[in-house]
Scaffold this motif. Structure first.
Motif, mmCIF file in Angstrom:
data_model
loop_
_atom_site.group_PDB
_atom_site.id
_atom_site.type_symbol
_atom_site.label_atom_id
_atom_site.label_comp_id
_atom_site.label_asym_id
_atom_site.label_seq_id
_atom_site.Cartn_x
_atom_site.Cartn_y
_atom_site.Cartn_z
ATOM 1 N N TRP A 96 0.610 -1.194 -0.173
ATOM 2 C CA TRP A 96 -0.090 -0.061 0.196
ATOM 3 C C TRP A 96 0.830 1.255 0.005
ATOM 4 O O TRP A 96 0.385 2.299 -0.706
ATOM 5 C CB TRP A 96 -1.015 -0.041 1.105
ATOM 6 N N VAL A 97 1.961 1.094 1.054
ATOM 7 C CA VAL A 97 2.710 2.373 0.944
ATOM 8 C C VAL A 97 3.551 2.594 -0.343
ATOM 9 O O VAL A 97 3.745 3.777 -1.063
ATOM 10 C CB VAL A 97 3.881 2.429 2.067
ATOM 11 N N VAL A 98 4.102 1.619 -1.175
ATOM 12 C CA VAL A 98 4.822 1.519 -2.216
ATOM 13 C C VAL A 98 3.725 2.145 -3.391
ATOM 14 O O VAL A 98 4.127 3.007 -4.348
ATOM 15 C CB VAL A 98 5.395 0.330 -2.793
ATOM 16 N N LEU A 102 3.954 5.630 -5.527
ATOM 17 C CA LEU A 102 4.145 5.613 -7.156
ATOM 18 C C LEU A 102 2.941 6.488 -7.535
ATOM 19 O O LEU A 102 3.349 7.266 -8.666
ATOM 20 C CB LEU A 102 4.100 4.215 -7.619
ATOM 21 N N LEU A 103 1.929 6.295 -7.331
ATOM 22 C CA LEU A 103 0.719 7.254 -7.678
ATOM 23 C C LEU A 103 0.968 8.672 -7.522
ATOM 24 O O LEU A 103 0.701 9.454 -8.359
ATOM 25 C CB LEU A 103 -0.587 6.639 -6.852
ATOM 26 N N ALA A 104 1.471 9.174 -6.222
ATOM 27 C CA ALA A 104 1.823 10.560 -5.987
ATOM 28 C C ALA A 104 2.696 10.642 -7.022
ATOM 29 O O ALA A 104 2.731 12.030 -7.525
ATOM 30 C CB ALA A 104 2.273 10.825 -4.679
ATOM 31 N N LEU A 105 3.759 10.072 -7.326
ATOM 32 C CA LEU A 105 4.775 10.469 -8.256
ATOM 33 C C LEU A 105 4.346 10.673 -9.785
ATOM 34 O O LEU A 105 4.617 11.608 -10.434
ATOM 35 C CB LEU A 105 6.037 9.558 -8.448
ATOM 36 N N LEU A 106 3.095 9.905 -9.977
ATOM 37 C CA LEU A 106 2.855 9.848 -11.414
ATOM 38 C C LEU A 106 1.863 11.027 -11.503
ATOM 39 O O LEU A 106 1.765 11.783 -12.549
ATOM 40 C CB LEU A 106 1.776 8.615 -11.780
ATOM 41 N N LEU A 107 1.179 11.645 -10.366
ATOM 42 C CA LEU A 107 0.233 12.401 -10.437
ATOM 43 C C LEU A 107 1.157 14.021 -10.674
ATOM 44 O O LEU A 107 0.887 14.975 -11.541
ATOM 45 C CB LEU A 107 -0.536 12.737 -9.180
ATOM 46 N N CYS A 108 2.236 13.807 -9.856
ATOM 47 C CA CYS A 108 3.353 14.988 -10.090
ATOM 48 C C CYS A 108 3.794 15.083 -11.528
ATOM 49 O O CYS A 108 4.000 16.149 -12.184
ATOM 50 C CB CYS A 108 4.432 14.845 -8.826
ATOM 51 N N MET A 109 4.265 13.970 -11.976
ATOM 52 C CA MET A 109 4.725 14.063 -13.369
ATOM 53 C C MET A 109 3.616 14.451 -14.421
ATOM 54 O O MET A 109 3.895 15.273 -15.242
ATOM 55 C CB MET A 109 5.159 12.456 -13.779
#
Length: 241
Positions: A96-98, A102-109
């Motif tokens: 869940w943490v990973v 990853l979802l937060a990084l994709l949203l930032c990108m």
């Protein structure tokens, strides 16, 4: 076992070390429901003298000790979570943490890619970084509502041909892309006789308009004589193709 006294109603209770350890020393009075720290109100049991050993021919002597009256089943331990339980609850499953990271990084990108033109206009130093991250071209933001036609004129030249003069203004606090211009020439009934589009390069030699700055543009062109006799007005619209 230890005996403690409720400081509020003076009721005596027996408490075990296991109860005290579980509740971190706190108990609740079963009679008045008062919560207190049991160790502060322990009762020290009286010292009991040890009788001498009886001889073989002497009668045995027994001394009974009467324990103080204790209210049974009236002590309630105060619930408390241990540190191990808090640590177990605080831990989250690793997948869940990973996944959340990853979802937060994709949203930032995604935000950087979509807003790359605006970010580069606000902070020009970010332009090469954004171009590297998205592997795409970073240009000036296209904001049609930001570019206004401050003034315009349409005149016929004595030597022949026509001239359109424009003054465009960028109302934003950052540079925007130079727009194109759609010029429509109309007759007495406001019907369009000629429509022509001038590119950003034809309007100005630059590809952008500086923040809160004006751009003056002069356009010269010729018209067919039959059409030119019917022209009485014009309309000018800036847009991004």
């Amino acid at each position: 076992m230890q005996i403690t006294h409720c400081p509020q109603c003076e009721t005596a209770f027996k408490v075990s070390p296991q109860q005290l350890e579980l509740a971190k020393g706190w108990v609740r009075c079963g009679r008045c429901a008062h919560v207190f720290e049991a160790a502060l109100y322990f009762e020290t049991p009286p010292e009991v003298p040890v009788p001498p050993l009886a001889s073989a021919d002497a009668p045995s002597l027994f001394r009974s000790v009467i324990a103080p009256a204790v209210a049974k089943d009236q002590v309630t331990t105060f619930p408390a979570k241990t540190e191990a339980q808090d640590d177990a609850n605080a831990k989250l499953p690793m997948p869940w943490v990973v996944g959340s990271t990853l979802l937060a990084l994709l949203l930032c990108m995604q935000f950087l890619v979509v807003q790359r033109h605006w970010l580069a206009a606000e902070e020009p130093a970010l332009r090469p970084v954004l171009a590297t991250l998205c592997a795409c071209q970073v240009t000036w933001p296209r904001e049609p509502e930001a570019v206004l036609i401050e003034s315009s004129s349409f005149t016929e030249n004595p030597q022949g041909g026509y001239t359109v003069q424009l003054r465009l203004k960028n109302t934003q606090h950052h540079p925007v892309a130079m727009p194109a211009l759609e010029l429509s020439l109309t007759d007495l009934q406001d019907q369009v006789l000629v429509r022509r589009v001038f590119t950003a390069e034809e309007l100005s030699g630059k590809d952008h308009v500086q923040a809160l700055r004006d751009v003056r543009s002069t356009l010269n062109f010729d018209l067919d004589e039959k059409v030119s006799k019917r022209i009485t007005g014009f309309r000018a619209i800036v847009f991004y193709p």
